[in-house]
Enzyme design. Sequence first.
Site, PDB file in Angstrom:
ATOM      1  CG  HIS A   1      -1.956  -1.067   1.163  1.00  0.00           C
ATOM      2  ND1 HIS A   1      -2.852  -1.262   2.183  1.00  0.00           N
ATOM      3  CD2 HIS A   1      -2.257  -1.996   0.210  1.00  0.00           C
ATOM      4  CE1 HIS A   1      -3.667  -2.261   1.873  1.00  0.00           C
ATOM      5  NE2 HIS A   1      -3.315  -2.723   0.684  1.00  0.00           N
TER       6      HIS A   1
ATOM      7  CD  GLU B   1      -1.510   3.918   3.774  1.00  0.00           C
ATOM      8  OE1 GLU B   1      -2.652   4.224   4.136  1.00  0.00           O
ATOM      9  OE2 GLU B   1      -1.283   3.089   2.857  1.00  0.00           O
TER      10      GLU B   1
END
Length: 165
Positions: free
Chosen positions: A51, A53
Site C-alpha cells: 500500500h 503508506e
Amino acid sequence: MEKGQYYMNLALQEAKKGRFQTWKNPLVGAVIVKNDQVLATGHHIHYGKSHAEHDAISKLTPEQLFNSTLYVTLEPCNHYGKQPPCSDLIVQSKINRVVIAQVDPHKLVTGKGIAKLKANGVAVITGVLAHEAEELNRFYTYFYQKNQPWITVKQSVLIIELTIR
C-alpha cells in the site's frame, strides 16, 4: 495554497501513478514530511502489493520517521487482507501526525484506521482535499457509498439513408 494542501496535492499526484494497476483497490498516494521537507513519497503500486503508506515508509530510517507527518489520500487500513494493516505500521514507525484526505467508504475500513491511530497517540486530521481524493476514486467511492457498481454504457446509433430512384 496552504502547506497541508500542497503536500496532499503531492500525495494525489503520487496516487495517480497506480492507475490501471490497482484493479478493484483504490488509488492511494502518500507523502512523508518532516521539518517542512518531503522525505519520501509512495503509492499503491499494484493490486495485492504494498500500500502507499508502506511504500513511503519503507524508504526511510526510523530516525527520519520519528515525529514526522504522513499525508495520505485515503484512510489507512486496519485489517489483514493481502497486506497487513497500514495503521499498525504507522504506529510502529513513530509517525506522530497523519493527515487524511478521504475517510475510506468501505465498511471494513471506515473509521477503524483513524480510531487505531488516535488510540495510539497519533494526531489525525481528515478532509484535506477530500473532494479531489473522492474524485480520484469516484468508482470505488460510489460502489461503497451506494452499494452498487458504477456502470457506463456506450451506445452507437448508425443511421443509414437510402435514396430511391
